[in-house]
Design a protein around this motif. Structure first.
Motif, PDB file in Angstrom:
ATOM      1  N   ARG A 311      29.397  61.702 -14.605  1.00 16.69           N
ATOM      2  CA  ARG A 311      30.188  61.712 -15.823  1.00 16.69           C
ATOM      3  C   ARG A 311      31.662  61.432 -15.521  1.00 16.69           C
ATOM      4  O   ARG A 311      32.332  60.682 -16.235  1.00 16.69           O
ATOM      5  CB  ARG A 311      30.036  63.067 -16.497  1.00 16.69           C
ATOM      6  CG  ARG A 311      30.050  62.983 -17.988  1.00 16.69           C
ATOM      7  CD  ARG A 311      29.900  64.373 -18.557  1.00 16.69           C
ATOM      8  NE  ARG A 311      30.349  64.351 -19.941  1.00 16.69           N
ATOM      9  CZ  ARG A 311      29.551  64.065 -20.946  1.00 16.69           C
ATOM     10  NH1 ARG A 311      28.288  63.749 -20.719  1.00 16.69           N
ATOM     11  NH2 ARG A 311      30.017  64.060 -22.182  1.00 16.69           N
ATOM     12  N   VAL A 315      34.062  58.579 -17.043  1.00 19.91           N
ATOM     13  CA  VAL A 315      35.384  58.802 -17.641  1.00 19.91           C
ATOM     14  C   VAL A 315      36.426  57.928 -16.965  1.00 19.91           C
ATOM     15  O   VAL A 315      37.224  57.254 -17.609  1.00 19.91           O
ATOM     16  CB  VAL A 315      35.782  60.294 -17.526  1.00 19.91           C
ATOM     17  CG1 VAL A 315      37.217  60.495 -18.001  1.00 19.91           C
ATOM     18  CG2 VAL A 315      34.841  61.156 -18.340  1.00 19.91           C
ATOM     19  N   LYS A 317      36.021  55.203 -15.381  1.00 17.29           N
ATOM     20  CA  LYS A 317      35.844  53.799 -15.736  1.00 17.29           C
ATOM     21  C   LYS A 317      36.353  53.526 -17.147  1.00 17.29           C
ATOM     22  O   LYS A 317      36.969  52.485 -17.400  1.00 17.29           O
ATOM     23  CB  LYS A 317      34.371  53.413 -15.613  1.00 17.29           C
ATOM     24  CG  LYS A 317      33.942  53.266 -14.170  1.00 17.29           C
ATOM     25  CD  LYS A 317      32.713  52.391 -14.049  1.00 17.29           C
ATOM     26  CE  LYS A 317      32.691  51.732 -12.682  1.00 17.29           C
ATOM     27  NZ  LYS A 317      31.599  50.760 -12.551  1.00 17.29           N
ATOM     28  N   ALA A 318      36.081  54.449 -18.073  1.00 14.93           N
ATOM     29  CA  ALA A 318      36.557  54.271 -19.444  1.00 14.93           C
ATOM     30  C   ALA A 318      38.079  54.201 -19.467  1.00 14.93           C
ATOM     31  O   ALA A 318      38.670  53.493 -20.283  1.00 14.93           O
ATOM     32  CB  ALA A 318      36.063  55.419 -20.318  1.00 14.93           C
ATOM     33  N   LEU A 319      38.711  54.927 -18.573  1.00 14.32           N
ATOM     34  CA  LEU A 319      40.177  54.958 -18.563  1.00 14.32           C
ATOM     35  C   LEU A 319      40.766  53.783 -17.790  1.00 14.32           C
ATOM     36  O   LEU A 319      41.977  53.664 -17.692  1.00 14.32           O
ATOM     37  CB  LEU A 319      40.676  56.264 -17.934  1.00 14.32           C
ATOM     38  CG  LEU A 319      40.252  57.541 -18.665  1.00 14.32           C
ATOM     39  CD1 LEU A 319      40.819  58.756 -17.976  1.00 14.32           C
ATOM     40  CD2 LEU A 319      40.686  57.494 -20.122  1.00 14.32           C
ATOM     41  N   GLY A 320      39.908  52.934 -17.244  1.00  9.81           N
ATOM     42  CA  GLY A 320      40.436  51.717 -16.637  1.00  9.81           C
ATOM     43  C   GLY A 320      40.209  51.572 -15.151  1.00  9.81           C
ATOM     44  O   GLY A 320      40.742  50.656 -14.536  1.00  9.81           O
ATOM     45  N   ALA A 321      39.398  52.495 -14.538  1.00  6.21           N
ATOM     46  CA  ALA A 321      39.132  52.351 -13.108  1.00  6.21           C
ATOM     47  C   ALA A 321      38.238  51.142 -12.874  1.00  6.21           C
ATOM     48  O   ALA A 321      37.239  50.969 -13.565  1.00  6.21           O
ATOM     49  CB  ALA A 321      38.462  53.607 -12.570  1.00  6.21           C
ATOM     50  N   LEU A 402      28.813  57.929 -18.896  1.00  3.65           N
ATOM     51  CA  LEU A 402      29.433  58.828 -19.871  1.00  3.65           C
ATOM     52  C   LEU A 402      28.392  59.668 -20.587  1.00  3.65           C
ATOM     53  O   LEU A 402      28.660  60.775 -21.036  1.00  3.65           O
ATOM     54  CB  LEU A 402      30.223  58.019 -20.903  1.00  3.65           C
ATOM     55  CG  LEU A 402      31.626  57.590 -20.489  1.00  3.65           C
ATOM     56  CD1 LEU A 402      32.188  56.599 -21.480  1.00  3.65           C
ATOM     57  CD2 LEU A 402      32.539  58.810 -20.374  1.00  3.65           C
TER      58      LEU A 402
ATOM     59  N   ARG B  82      40.423  47.965 -20.994  1.00  2.00           N
ATOM     60  CA  ARG B  82      40.253  49.373 -21.386  1.00  2.00           C
ATOM     61  C   ARG B  82      41.501  50.163 -21.037  1.00  2.00           C
ATOM     62  O   ARG B  82      41.971  51.001 -21.786  1.00  2.00           O
ATOM     63  CB  ARG B  82      39.055  49.996 -20.657  1.00  2.00           C
ATOM     64  CG  ARG B  82      37.706  49.501 -21.111  1.00  2.00           C
ATOM     65  CD  ARG B  82      36.593  50.442 -20.671  1.00  2.00           C
ATOM     66  NE  ARG B  82      36.380  50.450 -19.227  1.00  2.00           N
ATOM     67  CZ  ARG B  82      35.548  49.618 -18.577  1.00  2.00           C
ATOM     68  NH1 ARG B  82      34.870  48.714 -19.262  1.00  2.00           N
ATOM     69  NH2 ARG B  82      35.401  49.700 -17.280  1.00  2.00           N
ATOM     70  N   ASN B  83      42.018  49.856 -19.859  1.00  2.00           N
ATOM     71  CA  ASN B  83      43.183  50.592 -19.385  1.00  2.00           C
ATOM     72  C   ASN B  83      44.422  50.315 -20.248  1.00  2.00           C
ATOM     73  O   ASN B  83      45.181  51.227 -20.569  1.00  2.00           O
ATOM     74  CB  ASN B  83      43.454  50.203 -17.927  1.00  2.00           C
ATOM     75  CG  ASN B  83      44.597  50.986 -17.314  1.00  2.00           C
ATOM     76  OD1 ASN B  83      45.649  50.443 -17.061  1.00  2.00           O
ATOM     77  ND2 ASN B  83      44.378  52.278 -17.115  1.00  2.00           N
ATOM     78  N   PHE B  88      40.620  56.213 -25.374  1.00  2.00           N
ATOM     79  CA  PHE B  88      39.382  56.877 -25.817  1.00  2.00           C
ATOM     80  C   PHE B  88      39.615  58.360 -26.090  1.00  2.00           C
ATOM     81  O   PHE B  88      40.303  59.043 -25.339  1.00  2.00           O
ATOM     82  CB  PHE B  88      38.313  56.781 -24.728  1.00  2.00           C
ATOM     83  CG  PHE B  88      37.704  55.418 -24.587  1.00  2.00           C
ATOM     84  CD1 PHE B  88      36.658  55.027 -25.424  1.00  2.00           C
ATOM     85  CD2 PHE B  88      38.152  54.535 -23.623  1.00  2.00           C
ATOM     86  CE1 PHE B  88      36.081  53.769 -25.278  1.00  2.00           C
ATOM     87  CE2 PHE B  88      37.583  53.285 -23.479  1.00  2.00           C
ATOM     88  CZ  PHE B  88      36.540  52.896 -24.314  1.00  2.00           C
ATOM     89  N   PHE B  90      36.849  61.460 -26.801  1.00  7.58           N
ATOM     90  CA  PHE B  90      35.401  61.690 -26.858  1.00  7.58           C
ATOM     91  C   PHE B  90      35.077  62.995 -27.560  1.00  7.58           C
ATOM     92  O   PHE B  90      35.904  63.914 -27.626  1.00  7.58           O
ATOM     93  CB  PHE B  90      34.820  61.758 -25.443  1.00  7.58           C
ATOM     94  CG  PHE B  90      35.057  60.526 -24.618  1.00  7.58           C
ATOM     95  CD1 PHE B  90      34.222  59.430 -24.731  1.00  7.58           C
ATOM     96  CD2 PHE B  90      36.118  60.459 -23.723  1.00  7.58           C
ATOM     97  CE1 PHE B  90      34.430  58.298 -23.959  1.00  7.58           C
ATOM     98  CE2 PHE B  90      36.332  59.341 -22.957  1.00  7.58           C
ATOM     99  CZ  PHE B  90      35.491  58.254 -23.076  1.00  7.58           C
ATOM    100  N   ASN B  94      35.632  65.190 -22.238  1.00 11.17           N
ATOM    101  CA  ASN B  94      35.561  64.453 -20.964  1.00 11.17           C
ATOM    102  C   ASN B  94      36.835  64.516 -20.139  1.00 11.17           C
ATOM    103  O   ASN B  94      37.365  63.509 -19.685  1.00 11.17           O
ATOM    104  CB  ASN B  94      35.202  62.987 -21.220  1.00 11.17           C
ATOM    105  CG  ASN B  94      33.705  62.809 -21.399  1.00 11.17           C
ATOM    106  OD1 ASN B  94      32.926  63.638 -20.912  1.00 11.17           O
ATOM    107  ND2 ASN B  94      33.303  61.763 -22.089  1.00 11.17           N
ATOM    108  N   ARG B 155      46.022  61.918 -23.358  1.00  7.91           N
ATOM    109  CA  ARG B 155      45.551  60.974 -22.361  1.00  7.91           C
ATOM    110  C   ARG B 155      45.306  59.597 -22.987  1.00  7.91           C
ATOM    111  O   ARG B 155      45.610  58.565 -22.393  1.00  7.91           O
ATOM    112  CB  ARG B 155      44.250  61.496 -21.738  1.00  7.91           C
ATOM    113  CG  ARG B 155      43.688  60.600 -20.648  1.00  7.91           C
ATOM    114  CD  ARG B 155      42.450  61.197 -20.026  1.00  7.91           C
ATOM    115  NE  ARG B 155      41.337  61.233 -20.974  1.00  7.91           N
ATOM    116  CZ  ARG B 155      40.153  61.778 -20.699  1.00  7.91           C
ATOM    117  NH1 ARG B 155      39.932  62.343 -19.522  1.00  7.91           N
ATOM    118  NH2 ARG B 155      39.196  61.789 -21.610  1.00  7.91           N
TER     119      ARG B 155
END
Lengths: 405, 233
Positions: A311, A315, A317-321, A402, B82-83, B88, B90, B94, B155
């Motif tokens: 998870r 997260v 990855k969702a934030l840009g990793a 996720l 995305r960055n 996001f 959730f 998260n 965030r």
């Protein structure tokens, strides 16, 4: 990626579960510890042996019937050769232009007694007058064995420092009497103390005139000849001369091999290096096995960690990793794990080496190379075995990661 | 135009069966809109959200975000979008459990490659903006549900994205706290942000000024509610 963060996460995980961490790192710890301990020991011994061999003078070589022998057949074969005699030594001393001195010596073991005291298995050497000069063995007290002693077959001796101490304690040994075997002898000198090598004292000897030795043990023995060249530069020429003189004197035909062996300090050193190199390779192999096992354990724990933190990966990855960010993160964690194992192993191995150095006569030297080897190999284990879990982590699909419960 | 979607399809293959999660979606969203995407489960709203959020790409059709076609981008390019463009929020917050609030808010900036001091400063600002200036060093398990969601909002905002994308943001909160969070989104919208809310609750959706209803992978209705001039910034 944030290196500090990844290192932090790894250290945090280590702290959070000490027992699991210890078990995880055990393989790497044992691997690195054994590498460090063994390398330290072998390097210490190497340094020691080199010092010992060069201490007696690097321009001294010896000649005898056997040389360095490892197997029975060769030993028996060489035993059939003609004996070397003190005349051979004299010929080398006389005719060798690059030879400073050459002496014959014979060796036996005997019990030395004085009044109620006795010392067993003392090395008794029958030596010619130049012996102490050739072997760079300074007299500590009194005088060496001289020409007159030899010619007059005087029952005199020079004691090693240890023998002198055991026999005479605080008394002055010079002028005193000891019994070597069954023969009573007057002490004329005491050799300078040399200390001990590998726990064995090097001062447990008695030097007696060559002629007296022959009287005690008989004449029919092959001598060992010690030769000192005039200088470091003429060392090889001196060897060539000695070889030529002996071949001529012993009628060895051209093309036939020598019927004697020349042994130089370098040969002994090479022999030692081969031997220690073999030990080294065996132990490194064993350590490598435990490093591999340790690496597999680390890989396992990293795979568990990747699953547990699916998870988190989602997260991030969702934030840009990017893939490479995730990969680097887990790789750094794996390297941190194994490097911590490496550091502990380093401390443990160093400690073992030091304790060995203190408790045994073995010399120990913890070198920077050994330390670097330990750290580099443990980090490599981290990189190698951390790669697969890291790639797996990086490959996760963000949506599924996720959703992971 | 911020978002421009034409004839968007998303087909999942479950064994031999093909599931049309999206079956031809046309949707335009302007900058500074406040949109709720609604629909029952299975309607395709989650799939649409994943595509808007660049977590997924359409099987067919065109999705243009800020003049850029998303469908043809690589994984790493999607990560960068995305960055930079998506914030996001959730349902389950998260947050990283082991990191404090400040560090959690910093994360998008880490991946944006921003330097440490600058990250710290901006993360602090974002947390102060959501009223958590005094909770920066707290970890998620030391915070209430509402506070956690506010950390998540901070965030989402910290890298100044084009879209705040919230997936059932009140689903794990009690009603009062939920209203609190919705008030935060209202403020965020007033500050000029684009907010897209994905929810199945009509009560929550009514905070938005446009309701897009999904059914069977298509848009069933798209209704704009008049915005009171007072609410406009």
């Amino acid at each position: 990626m944030n290196v500090r963060e990844s290192v932090g996460i790894a250290l945090q995980a280590l702290r959070a579960n000490k027992l699991r961490s210890t078990l995880t790192l055990l393989g790497v710890i044992i691997g690195v510890a054994s590498v460090i301990a063994v390398v330290s020991l072998v390097q210490g011994l190497n340094q020691y042996v080199t010092n010992q061999l060069t201490a007696s003078g690097s321009n001294v070589f010896s000649i005898d019937k056997y040389g360095i022998v490892f197997d029975n057949d060769t030993f028996r074969e060489r035993g059939k050769r003609r004996d070397l005699s003190s005349e051979d030594a004299a010929a080398i001393a006389r005719s060798g232009a690059h030879v400073e001195a050459a002496v014959a010596q014979l060796t036996a073991g005997a019990t030395v007694r004085r009044r109620s005291r006795s010392l067993q298995r003392v090395t008794v050497r029958g030596v010619e007058p130049d012996y102490m000069l050739v072997n760079d063995l300074p007299i500590g007290h009194g005088r060496p064995i001289g020409e007159a002693d030899e010619r007059g077959r005087a029952a005199v001796c020079v004691l090693g420092a240890e023998v002198a101490e055991q026999m005479f304690q605080s008394l002055d040994p010079v002028g005193g009497e000891v019994r070597v075997g069954s023969l009573k002898m007057v002490v004329v000198g005491v050799g300078e103390r040399k200390g001990s090598a590998f726990g064995a004292s090097q001062d447990l000897y008695v030097l007696v005139p060559f002629s007296i030795f022959e009287q005690m043990y008989g004449r029919n023995r092959s001598v060992e000849i010690n030769v000192r060249s005039r200088g470091q530069e003429s060392f090889n020429q001196a060897q060539d001369e000695a070889r030529a003189i002996l071949r001529a004197k012993r009628h060895v035909r051209p093309g036939e091999p020598d019927d004697f062996e020349i042994v130089t300090p370098d040969m002994v050193l090479d022999l030692w290096k081969n031997l220690s190199g073999a030990i080294f390779i065996v132990i490194i192999g064993v350590s490598a096995i435990s490093l591999v096992v340790g690496g597999i354990v680390i890989m396992n724990i990293m795979l568990v960690s990747v699953t547990e933190r699916t998870r988190e990966i989602g997260v991030r990855k969702a934030l840009g990793a990017r893939r490479r960010d995730i990969r680097t993160q887990f790789l750094i964690e794996a390297i941190t794990l194994s490097a911590v194992g490496g550091l502990i192993g380093l401390a443990l191995g160093g400690f073992i080496a030091l304790v060995l150095g203190l408790l045994t006569p073995l010399p120990v030297y913890v070198s920077p190379e050994a330390v670097a080897l330990g750290l580099v190999s443990s980090s490599l284990v981290g990189i190698f075995f951390g790669a697969y879990p890291a790639v797996r982590a990086a490959r996760q699909d963000p949506i599924e990661a996720l959703r992971y419960e | 135009m911020l978002i421009h979607m034409r004839d968007l399809h998303r087909v999942y293959e479950l064994g031999a069966e093909k599931v049309h999660a999206l079956a031809g979606v046309d949707l335009d969203i302007e900058r500074n809109e406040y949109v709720a995407i609604m629909g029952p489960s299975g309607s395709g709203k989650s799939t649409l959200m994943n595509i808007i959020g660049c977590l997924d790409t359409p099987t067919r059709g065109s999705y243009v975000l800020k003049e850029q076609e998303i469908g043809t981008l690589s994984d790493d390019e999607l990560a960068r979008i995305r960055n930079q463009e998506i914030g996001f929020v959730f349902q389950t917050f998260n947050l990283l459990a082991r990191a404090d609030a400040l560090h959690n808010v910093e994360l998008p900036l880490v991946y944006a490659g921003i330097r440490h001091e600058e990250r710290r400063r901006r993360a602090r600002e974002a947390l102060e903006l959501v009223g958590l200036g005094d909770r920066m060093k707290h970890r998620p398990n030391e915070l209430s549900g509402g506070q956690r969601q506010r950390v998540a909002i901070a965030r989402a905002l910290v890298n100044k994205p084009s879209i705040i994308l919230a997936d059932e943001p009140t689903g794990n909160l009690d009603t009062a706290t939920g209203e609190d969070i919705m008030a935060s989104f209202e403020r965020i919208w007033q500050q000029g942000n684009t907010v897209i809310l994905v929810t199945h609750e009509a009560d929550i959706a009514k905070h938005a000024h446009r309701a897009v209803r999904m059914r069977d992978g298509r848009i069933e209705s798209d209704v704009r509610t008049p915005i009171t001039t007072a609410a406009r910034p």
